[in-house]
Design an enzyme around this catalytic site. Structure first.
Site, PDB file in Angstrom:
ATOM      1  N   HIS A   1      45.903  62.053  -0.419  1.00 35.15           N
ATOM      2  CA  HIS A   1      45.930  62.410  -1.816  1.00 35.15           C
ATOM      3  C   HIS A   1      47.175  61.779  -2.375  1.00 35.15           C
ATOM      4  CE1 HIS A   1      43.686  66.434  -1.305  1.00 35.15           C
ATOM      5  NE2 HIS A   1      43.105  65.305  -0.665  1.00 35.15           N
TER       6      HIS A   1
ATOM      7  N   CYS B   1      45.868  70.253  -4.995  1.00 34.95           N
ATOM      8  CA  CYS B   1      45.149  71.311  -4.206  1.00 34.95           C
ATOM      9  C   CYS B   1      46.087  72.278  -3.340  1.00 34.95           C
ATOM     10  CB  CYS B   1      44.470  70.454  -3.174  1.00 34.95           C
ATOM     11  SG  CYS B   1      45.327  69.650  -1.883  1.00 34.95           S
TER      12      CYS B   1
ATOM     13  N   CYS C   1      48.578  70.000  -0.896  1.00 36.40           N
ATOM     14  CA  CYS C   1      49.614  69.212  -1.681  1.00 36.40           C
ATOM     15  C   CYS C   1      50.538  70.234  -2.006  1.00 36.40           C
ATOM     16  CB  CYS C   1      48.951  68.542  -2.590  1.00 36.40           C
ATOM     17  SG  CYS C   1      48.068  67.051  -1.860  1.00 36.40           S
TER      18      CYS C   1
ATOM     19  N   GLU D   1      49.771  63.097  -4.346  1.00 32.69           N
ATOM     20  CA  GLU D   1      50.878  63.631  -4.365  1.00 32.69           C
ATOM     21  C   GLU D   1      51.573  63.189  -3.310  1.00 32.69           C
ATOM     22  OE1 GLU D   1      47.952  66.639  -6.419  1.00 32.69           O
ATOM     23  OE2 GLU D   1      48.001  65.113  -4.683  1.00 32.69           O
TER      24      GLU D   1
END
Length: 151
Positions: free
Chosen positions: A77, A103, A106, A79
């Site tokens: 992801h 999410c 994250c 992040e």
């Protein structure tokens, strides 16, 4: 009163600039269905790192990007990539994400890294609604400021 309005306008202007940068970074992703960008800044508003969602380094951007189940097992992801590429300790930083909030996985990484502010756009994608609510709850419990702007 005027100073407060100026401060709010300055924060809004800065937030929009960083969200626009996160939007640009998201376009670097090769994911054909969901392109996400993240920008980490320090307390002086210096950009310290950016990240976008994609396969790990040295893993081919191939047909697996078209296969949702396989892709989700491989992809990193935005992040997490922003943290990976950040050369500074991100404690006390802010993170900006586009096109939607982090999410819950994250969110855990953001909390663990010591980020104190998350800025994003509100998103109502049904399949992620429950996960986003979990992330909101995590941020609230951990005392991380979450700012969600309407698109």
């Amino acid at each position: 009163m005027q100073n407060e309005k100026n401060l709010e306008l300055n924060v809004l202007t800065w937030d929009m600039r960083m969200l626009k940068l996160a939007q640009e970074v998201s376009t670097w992703s090769k994911d054909p269905s969901t392109q996400v960008g993240a920008v980490l800044i320090n307390s002086k508003r210096h950009v310290k790192s950016v990240g976008y969602n994609g396969f790990p380094r040295k893993v081919a951007d191939d047909h697996r990007l078209q296969q949702r189940e396989k892709k989700l097992k491989i992809i990193r992801h935005a992040e997490v990539n922003a943290f990976t590429f950040c050369s500074d300790d991100p404690e006390g930083f802010a993170i900006y994400t586009y096109p939607f909030m982090p999410c819950s996985v994250c969110a855990g990484a953001i909390i663990q890294e010591g980020v104190i502010r998350v800025v994003t756009f509100t998103n109502s994608v049904a399949r992620w609604a429950e996960d986003f609510e979990t992330a909101r709850g995590m941020f609230n419990e951990a005392g991380v400021e979450l700012v969600e702007y309407d698109c």
